[in-house]
Design an enzyme around this catalytic site. Sequence first.
Site, PDB file in Angstrom:
ATOM      1  N   ASP A  40      -4.548   3.620  -4.823  1.00 42.21           N
ATOM      2  CA  ASP A  40      -4.589   4.030  -3.424  1.00 42.21           C
ATOM      3  C   ASP A  40      -5.678   5.070  -3.173  1.00 42.21           C
ATOM      4  OD1 ASP A  40      -4.129   4.726  -0.811  1.00 42.21           O
ATOM      5  OD2 ASP A  40      -2.001   5.166  -1.075  1.00 42.21           O
ATOM      6  N   TYR A  58      11.136  12.990 -12.138  1.00 43.87           N
ATOM      7  CA  TYR A  58      12.334  12.148 -12.005  1.00 43.87           C
ATOM      8  C   TYR A  58      12.620  11.837 -10.533  1.00 43.87           C
ATOM      9  CZ  TYR A  58      13.693  13.048 -16.911  1.00 43.87           C
ATOM     10  OH  TYR A  58      13.746  13.120 -18.282  1.00 43.87           O
ATOM     11  N   HIS A  74       0.836  -1.197   0.000  1.00 45.51           N
ATOM     12  CA  HIS A  74       0.000   0.000   0.000  1.00 45.51           C
ATOM     13  C   HIS A  74       0.874   1.251   0.000  1.00 45.51           C
ATOM     14  CE1 HIS A  74      -2.624   2.887   2.408  1.00 45.51           C
ATOM     15  NE2 HIS A  74      -3.140   2.816   1.202  1.00 45.51           N
TER      16      HIS A  74
END
Length: 141
Positions: free
Chosen positions: A64, A112, A22
């Site tokens: 999520d 990034y 999770h």
Amino acid sequence: MLKKIPKIISPELLKILSEMGHGDELVIADGNFPSAALNDRVVRYDGNNVPELMTAILELYPLDSYAEHQVFLMGISEGDSYEPTIWNEYTEILKKSGEPYSVKYLERFEFYEQAKNAYAVVATGEEALYANIIIKKGVIK
């Protein structure tokens, strides 16, 4: 062989998806993304594009629902007039998945940095520009 696992999902990717917990994030990267430079856990999918792989992953992977954002895209660089039509495909894929989601656009270097902390990067051969996407894993309810 296993039943109900999309054929595009390799054993290596299935293992990574199973290991993730999770809140862990997965980068699905286009062919221009510096995958190996940003993350030590890279799965190669050079012959595939992001939409087909994302569709298969979302058959197995809950987003999520507890996070503010479940999806992150690399925003268009300042001064670039390119319009990423692939984002429309992502919207359709996300809607079809039935998972609740919110998208956040990140500046290139911010993206990034987030990719460095992702659980893994799936490096595709996607040729569309701005096709990089990060998805945050949720819980099975």
